[in-house]
Every structure is written in structure tokens, then in C-alpha cells.
Enzyme design. Structure first.
Site: not given
Ligand SMILES: [Zn+2]
Length: 390
Positions: A62, A64, A131, A218, A250-251, A276, A310, A312
Site C-alpha cells: 500500500h 501512493h 484504493e 490500514h 509511523d506513530g 501508505d 490526515l 497518508g
Molecule cells: Zn492509501
């Protein structure tokens, strides 16, 4: 065909071999040895990474874009640049991922991905991830609501024809319109069906799983809220032993506590670490055009300029691995599995890639103790760092 010996601390699916060696031949893993003694193979090149981790090449199902390039732009050169960025992150196979857009734009992206997949790139385009556009308006996240639609029979015929044999992962909201009814047809076409951007209840998601969906996009991002009397799709995915779940580690997208919840509930053989990542990955902070919209990158966060939603990430997958190591305390083989063998299995490629095993494709990533990429090999050939003059 030249043989290549790679020395270092080998990360196998179930253990680490300290100071072992791999023999790569004809693009495949030929031998894996514990012996600290390098064998006498006249003519074999030896690449010595003692003190470093020698890992299977990572797999990202996943993403982009990166380095200013975006899958939706439908440019083969853009995909080449994205592939180079993947190699620099230790990723040797990836699924370029489209966004919710008019069908013609999605088809144009598919054509470019197909062409790029036939080329010799520094990281393999192993398939495509669609997606949308068949997502939930209510859980659209950063997907453009103008183009969100329900699956129509004609759409499916058009997409199946355009995709041909390209391995396809598709994210859908099963509860929207008649989307659920199309899952068996997609599975029959060889696609992997993923629940995502979905407002499905627990029962609706379970119906999608019974119909053949076995992947979750996700997890926790763009899902119906978790509630103890209506656990929603999240509950259904966490309950299933069969469904693979993506996590953006990524936190920012998911709190470490919920990463632990998913990892320990489902186990490393059902969690796929993904990035992502958007076109801003690998670029400095700033405002970037993104389709009809604009995104703002600040530090590790990418948000839509207008709404602040948010959108990605700019995560590098090797850093996602590093975060999960820190947050879960699991062993390196267990965490690497979530970024290699498990995602490969989720799309049916685990027999040929995803782990250092005899007979598999010689995709190898070498990491230092901080999980930064030292070198990447694709089909037994060094692709990162690029040699000078190439
Ligand atoms: Zn995505």
C-alpha cells in the site's frame, strides 16, 4: 551465471543466524549456512556485511508515491522513481496504489503500472492496489468524495479487462450499495478483497469476510469507531484468524497501544506493515499539489490543506519496522515478517518471495543496527546504492 555470497547476521523466518552466509545464484537463494567459514566457491563474489542485518527484501502492499511522484499521475517514469525510493528503503516488491478518482483516471494509472511492471526496475511492481473509488462517504478519510461511487456491473467488467493478469488488491466498503454482492466475482477474478474506508458494522464486516474478503486496509484509520457493544469492522477483523490487517506504523496514524492490540491479537503472521506513503515521501516540508487537492507536509505528518484531515504518510517501511520493534518488544524475525513474508502471503506470493529460504527469489535488504538501509539486492543483483556511472 555469477554466484554471489552475502555475509552478515541473517534474519530467517524463525531465528537469526549470526555471522552466516547466503549463496545467491541465478537470481535465487541457493544456500543458507550457519558456518562462519565462507565456502570455497571459486568465481563467487563475496559481499561482506558482518555486523549488519541481512533481511529478506521488504514488501509494501500500500503506497501512493514518493519523491514528488504519484501513482495517479499515470507516468511510467514516475513509477521508476518510486521504485528507486523503495529500493532505498529495503523494499523489493510493492503494490502501487490508486486513489478514488474518475474511472478513466484509474484506468490510465493501471496502464502505466502494467507497463512499469514489465520493466527492469530497482524494486518489483508485484501488483496494484485499487484504493477506492468504492468506499464509504462517511469514512472517506482523504479520498476525494466527488468520485466515491458504488460498484456497477460495467465497472467490474471494465476493470477486469484493464487489469488482465496483474495481481490486484482492492479496498472496498462492503456495506455501501451492493458492494458486498460483488466480492465473490472479484475473488473469482483472482483479486484480494480488502475491507477499508468502511463504516461496516460487526455483522456487515463478517458477511464480507464470509463472502471472501481476507484483507483489511490500514486498520483503525477510516474505520467505524470501536465500541464495546458494536465493535464494527475492527472487531470482525480482530476476531478473524484468516484476515490480514495493514497497519501504518509511523506513530501518527495509530497509537502504539493500538498497534500492540492488533499485533498481539492477530499475531505477526496476519499483520502487514504498510507505509501508505504519498508523493511527499522523501521530500522536504512544504505544500504539494495532490490531484485536485493540496497536501501539507510538516515533519512526519501529511494533512489535507483545506480540512486538516490526515492524508497518508511519508513513512519509509524500514522505519515502520523500527517503530514496531520498539513498541512491541517482539524479536526482529517476528517484526521483519510483518513487512515481508506476511504481506507476501496476503497477496499469494509467499511461495516465491518474502523470506530468506532456499529456492526463493534472491531479494535481500541489508540494514544497520538502526534499521537504516545499507544495501538492497533484487533477484540477486545489487540495486541500492546505485553504483557510480549507472
Ligand atoms: Zn492509501
Amino acid at each position: 551465471m555469477t554466484e554471489l555470497i552475502i555475509r552478515g547476521n541473517l534474519i530467517l523466518p524463525d531465528r537469526v543466524i549470526e555471522n552466516g552466509w547466503l549463496l545467491l545464484k541465478a537470481g535465487l537463494v541457493e544456500e543458507i549456512r550457519e558456518a562462519s567459514q565462507v565456502p570455497d566457491r571459486p568465481g563467487a563474489e563475496v559481499h561482506d556485511y558482518r555486523g549488519h542485518w541481512v533481511s529478506p527484501g521488504l514488501v509494501d502492499v500500500h503506497l501512493h508515491g514518493a519523491l514528488g511522484e504519484e501513482v495517479m499521475d499515470g507516468r511510467v517514469d514516475g513509477l521508476r522513481k518510486i521504485a528507486a525510493h523503495q529500493a532505498a528503503c529495503g523494499v523489493t516488491a510493492f503494490f502501487p496504489t490508486t486513489l478514488t478518482a474518475p474511472l478513466e483516471t484509474v484506468i490510465r494509472a493501471i496502464e502505466a503500472v502494467k507497463e512499469a511492471a514489465s520493466l527492469d526496475l530497482p524494486s518489483t511492481i508485484a501488483g496494484i492496489h485499487l484504493e477506492g473509488p468504492y468506499v464509504s462517504l462517511k469514512r472517506k478519510g482523504a479520498q476525494d468524495p466527488k468520485y466515491v461511487r458504488e460498484i456497477q456491473p460495467d465497472d467490474l467488467r471494465t476493470l477486469i479487462a484493464a487489469l488482465g493478469p496483474l495481481k490486484t488488491l482492492i479496498t472496498i466498503a462492503p456495506e455501501a450499495g451492493q458492494n458486498l454482492d460483488y466480492i465473490p466475482r472479484m475473488v473469482e477474478a483472482g483479486w484480494t478483497v480488502s475491507i477499508g474506508h468502511s463504516d461496516a458494522t460487526y455483522d456487515e464486516a463478517n458477511r464480507a469476510i464470509a463472502a471472501g474478503a481476507n484483507h483489511a486496509t490500514h486498520l483503525f484509520n477510516a474505520w467505524r469507531e470501536f465500541h464495546h457493544r458494536e465493535p464494527g469492522g475492527l472487531g470482525a477483523v480482530l476476531d478473524s484468524d484468516r484476515v490480514f490487517a495493514e497497519l501504518i506504523t509511523d506513530g501518527i496514524h495509530v497509537h502504539p497501544s493500538f498497534v500492540r492490540l492488533a499485533v498481539f491479537r492477530k499475531s505477526p503472521d496476519r499483520i502487514c506493515l504498510v507505509t501508505d506513503s504519498l508523493k511527499a515521501a522523501g521530500l522536504p516540508d512544504g505544500v504539494y499539489d495532490w490531484g485536485d487537492l493540496q497536501i501539507v507536509l510538516k515533519g512526519a505528518e501529511v494533512r489535507l490543506k483545506d480540512s486538516g484531515v490526515l492524508a497518508g504518510s511519508v513513512l519509509h517501511l524500514n522505519h515502520g519496522v523500527r517503530n514496531v520493534l520498539k513498541w512491541t518488544g517482539l524479536s526482529l524475525p517476528q517484526v521483519i515478517r510483518m513487512a515481508s513474508l506476511t504481506p507476501a502471503e496476503s497477496v499469494g506470493f509467499d511461495r516465491v518471495m518474502g523470506s530468506l529460504e532456499r529456492g526463493k527469489i534472491a531479494n535481500v535488504a541489508v540494514f544497520d543496527s538502526n534499521l537504516e538501509t545499507v544495501a538492497t539486492y533484487l533477484k540477486g543483483k545489487k540495486v541500492f546504492p546505485e553504483r557510480e556511472g549507472e
